[in-house]
Scaffold this motif. Structure first.
Motif, PDB file in Angstrom:
ATOM      1  N   ILE A 109      64.287 157.951 -27.179  1.00 44.28           N
ATOM      2  CA  ILE A 109      65.417 158.106 -28.103  1.00 44.28           C
ATOM      3  C   ILE A 109      66.235 156.824 -28.181  1.00 44.28           C
ATOM      4  O   ILE A 109      66.638 156.393 -29.269  1.00 44.28           O
ATOM      5  CB  ILE A 109      66.306 159.297 -27.674  1.00 44.28           C
ATOM      6  CG1 ILE A 109      65.556 160.614 -27.881  1.00 44.28           C
ATOM      7  CG2 ILE A 109      67.629 159.301 -28.441  1.00 44.28           C
ATOM      8  CD1 ILE A 109      66.215 161.816 -27.232  1.00 44.28           C
ATOM      9  N   LEU A 110      66.490 156.201 -27.011  1.00 46.57           N
ATOM     10  CA  LEU A 110      67.342 155.012 -26.969  1.00 46.57           C
ATOM     11  C   LEU A 110      66.572 153.711 -27.176  1.00 46.57           C
ATOM     12  O   LEU A 110      67.168 152.636 -27.218  1.00 46.57           O
ATOM     13  CB  LEU A 110      68.103 154.963 -25.641  1.00 46.57           C
ATOM     14  CG  LEU A 110      69.079 156.112 -25.388  1.00 46.57           C
ATOM     15  CD1 LEU A 110      69.745 155.953 -24.036  1.00 46.57           C
ATOM     16  CD2 LEU A 110      70.122 156.203 -26.497  1.00 46.57           C
ATOM     17  N   GLY A 111      65.257 153.795 -27.272  1.00 48.57           N
ATOM     18  CA  GLY A 111      64.451 152.603 -27.487  1.00 48.57           C
ATOM     19  C   GLY A 111      64.418 151.671 -26.289  1.00 48.57           C
ATOM     20  O   GLY A 111      64.551 150.457 -26.426  1.00 48.57           O
ATOM     21  N   THR A 112      64.235 152.247 -25.110  1.00 45.73           N
ATOM     22  CA  THR A 112      64.214 151.465 -23.877  1.00 45.73           C
ATOM     23  C   THR A 112      63.159 152.049 -22.942  1.00 45.73           C
ATOM     24  O   THR A 112      62.327 152.830 -23.361  1.00 45.73           O
ATOM     25  CB  THR A 112      65.618 151.418 -23.243  1.00 45.73           C
ATOM     26  OG1 THR A 112      65.629 150.477 -22.180  1.00 45.73           O
ATOM     27  CG2 THR A 112      66.100 152.766 -22.771  1.00 45.73           C
ATOM     28  N   THR A 113      63.192 151.672 -21.686  1.00 43.68           N
ATOM     29  CA  THR A 113      62.235 152.168 -20.705  1.00 43.68           C
ATOM     30  C   THR A 113      62.883 153.229 -19.808  1.00 43.68           C
ATOM     31  O   THR A 113      64.105 153.242 -19.648  1.00 43.68           O
ATOM     32  CB  THR A 113      61.725 151.025 -19.811  1.00 43.68           C
ATOM     33  OG1 THR A 113      62.831 150.525 -19.046  1.00 43.68           O
ATOM     34  CG2 THR A 113      61.106 149.906 -20.631  1.00 43.68           C
ATOM     35  N   PRO A 114      62.063 154.092 -19.203  1.00 45.12           N
ATOM     36  CA  PRO A 114      62.621 155.058 -18.254  1.00 45.12           C
ATOM     37  C   PRO A 114      63.360 154.382 -17.094  1.00 45.12           C
ATOM     38  O   PRO A 114      64.380 154.895 -16.634  1.00 45.12           O
ATOM     39  CB  PRO A 114      61.393 155.829 -17.758  1.00 45.12           C
ATOM     40  CG  PRO A 114      60.429 155.745 -18.892  1.00 45.12           C
ATOM     41  CD  PRO A 114      60.633 154.360 -19.461  1.00 45.12           C
ATOM     42  N   LEU A 143      83.060 154.631 -21.107  1.00 42.99           N
ATOM     43  CA  LEU A 143      81.666 154.230 -20.996  1.00 42.99           C
ATOM     44  C   LEU A 143      81.192 153.524 -22.268  1.00 42.99           C
ATOM     45  O   LEU A 143      81.632 153.848 -23.366  1.00 42.99           O
ATOM     46  CB  LEU A 143      80.762 155.445 -20.782  1.00 42.99           C
ATOM     47  CG  LEU A 143      80.938 156.232 -19.497  1.00 42.99           C
ATOM     48  CD1 LEU A 143      79.993 157.430 -19.488  1.00 42.99           C
ATOM     49  CD2 LEU A 143      80.705 155.355 -18.288  1.00 42.99           C
ATOM     50  N   ALA A 144      80.258 152.606 -22.084  1.00 40.41           N
ATOM     51  CA  ALA A 144      79.609 151.976 -23.232  1.00 40.41           C
ATOM     52  C   ALA A 144      78.857 153.066 -24.010  1.00 40.41           C
ATOM     53  O   ALA A 144      78.407 154.060 -23.422  1.00 40.41           O
ATOM     54  CB  ALA A 144      78.643 150.899 -22.756  1.00 40.41           C
ATOM     55  N   PRO A 145      78.704 152.896 -25.308  1.00 39.53           N
ATOM     56  CA  PRO A 145      78.052 153.946 -26.113  1.00 39.53           C
ATOM     57  C   PRO A 145      76.657 154.336 -25.625  1.00 39.53           C
ATOM     58  O   PRO A 145      76.330 155.527 -25.595  1.00 39.53           O
ATOM     59  CB  PRO A 145      77.982 153.328 -27.514  1.00 39.53           C
ATOM     60  CG  PRO A 145      79.136 152.364 -27.554  1.00 39.53           C
ATOM     61  CD  PRO A 145      79.237 151.824 -26.149  1.00 39.53           C
ATOM     62  N   ARG A 146      75.831 153.372 -25.224  1.00 40.62           N
ATOM     63  CA  ARG A 146      74.481 153.707 -24.744  1.00 40.62           C
ATOM     64  C   ARG A 146      74.531 154.443 -23.415  1.00 40.62           C
ATOM     65  O   ARG A 146      73.736 155.346 -23.165  1.00 40.62           O
ATOM     66  CB  ARG A 146      73.621 152.449 -24.629  1.00 40.62           C
ATOM     67  CG  ARG A 146      73.204 151.925 -25.993  1.00 40.62           C
ATOM     68  CD  ARG A 146      72.457 150.623 -25.917  1.00 40.62           C
ATOM     69  NE  ARG A 146      71.242 150.643 -25.128  1.00 40.62           N
ATOM     70  CZ  ARG A 146      70.042 151.013 -25.565  1.00 40.62           C
ATOM     71  NH1 ARG A 146      69.903 151.391 -26.807  1.00 40.62           N
ATOM     72  NH2 ARG A 146      68.999 150.984 -24.764  1.00 40.62           N
ATOM     73  N   HIS A 147      75.476 154.082 -22.561  1.00 39.17           N
ATOM     74  CA  HIS A 147      75.618 154.782 -21.284  1.00 39.17           C
ATOM     75  C   HIS A 147      76.085 156.214 -21.526  1.00 39.17           C
ATOM     76  O   HIS A 147      75.593 157.153 -20.897  1.00 39.17           O
ATOM     77  CB  HIS A 147      76.598 154.060 -20.371  1.00 39.17           C
ATOM     78  CG  HIS A 147      76.076 152.752 -19.873  1.00 39.17           C
ATOM     79  ND1 HIS A 147      76.830 151.924 -19.083  1.00 39.17           N
ATOM     80  CD2 HIS A 147      74.898 152.112 -20.043  1.00 39.17           C
ATOM     81  CE1 HIS A 147      76.135 150.846 -18.788  1.00 39.17           C
ATOM     82  NE2 HIS A 147      74.950 150.945 -19.367  1.00 39.17           N
ATOM     83  N   ARG A 148      77.036 156.365 -22.432  1.00 42.09           N
ATOM     84  CA  ARG A 148      77.534 157.706 -22.767  1.00 42.09           C
ATOM     85  C   ARG A 148      76.399 158.555 -23.340  1.00 42.09           C
ATOM     86  O   ARG A 148      76.232 159.719 -22.971  1.00 42.09           O
ATOM     87  CB  ARG A 148      78.693 157.592 -23.755  1.00 42.09           C
ATOM     88  CG  ARG A 148      79.366 158.894 -24.063  1.00 42.09           C
ATOM     89  CD  ARG A 148      80.666 158.756 -24.859  1.00 42.09           C
ATOM     90  NE  ARG A 148      80.618 157.792 -25.935  1.00 42.09           N
ATOM     91  CZ  ARG A 148      81.267 156.622 -25.949  1.00 42.09           C
ATOM     92  NH1 ARG A 148      82.040 156.286 -24.942  1.00 42.09           N
ATOM     93  NH2 ARG A 148      81.171 155.815 -26.982  1.00 42.09           N
ATOM     94  N   ALA A 149      75.590 157.966 -24.219  1.00 41.25           N
ATOM     95  CA  ALA A 149      74.457 158.690 -24.804  1.00 41.25           C
ATOM     96  C   ALA A 149      73.467 159.108 -23.718  1.00 41.25           C
ATOM     97  O   ALA A 149      72.976 160.250 -23.728  1.00 41.25           O
ATOM     98  CB  ALA A 149      73.767 157.822 -25.852  1.00 41.25           C
ATOM     99  N   ALA A 150      73.176 158.213 -22.788  1.00 42.71           N
ATOM    100  CA  ALA A 150      72.238 158.530 -21.708  1.00 42.71           C
ATOM    101  C   ALA A 150      72.761 159.694 -20.866  1.00 42.71           C
ATOM    102  O   ALA A 150      72.000 160.605 -20.517  1.00 42.71           O
ATOM    103  CB  ALA A 150      71.982 157.302 -20.833  1.00 42.71           C
ATOM    104  N   VAL A 151      74.042 159.674 -20.539  1.00 47.40           N
ATOM    105  CA  VAL A 151      74.637 160.762 -19.745  1.00 47.40           C
ATOM    106  C   VAL A 151      74.552 162.088 -20.507  1.00 47.40           C
ATOM    107  O   VAL A 151      74.155 163.118 -19.949  1.00 47.40           O
ATOM    108  CB  VAL A 151      76.100 160.437 -19.372  1.00 47.40           C
ATOM    109  CG1 VAL A 151      76.807 161.656 -18.794  1.00 47.40           C
ATOM    110  CG2 VAL A 151      76.153 159.271 -18.389  1.00 47.40           C
TER     111      VAL A 151
END
Length: 66
Positions: A26-31, A2-10
């Motif tokens: 936390i990730l600096g994005t939208t829900p 997984l990409a790092p941001r995807h792994r973090a989200a999981v």
């Protein structure tokens, strides 16, 4: 794989049980983007594990009203 941001989200969603708004902050994005990242991440994990999606998995990703 997984990409790092995807792994973090999981990890944030399923290990720490954070809601979409908290993960987004936390990730600096939208829900909404968090939901998309989780969908893509779970799809990629299913392919890697060669499993079919469960209706419960899909509902957990789509529903982001925590």
């Amino acid at each position: 794989g997984l990409a790092p941001r995807h792994r973090a989200a999981v990890i944030l969603r399923y290990y720490h049980d954070y809601d979409y708004a908290t993960i987004a902050q936390i990730l600096g994005t939208t829900p909404t983007n968090v939901g998309a990242m989780l969908t893509r991440a779970l799809d990629r994990l299913r392919v890697a594990l060669d499993t079919e999606p469960s209706p419960l998995d899909r509902k957990a990703v789509v529903s982001h009203e925590d």
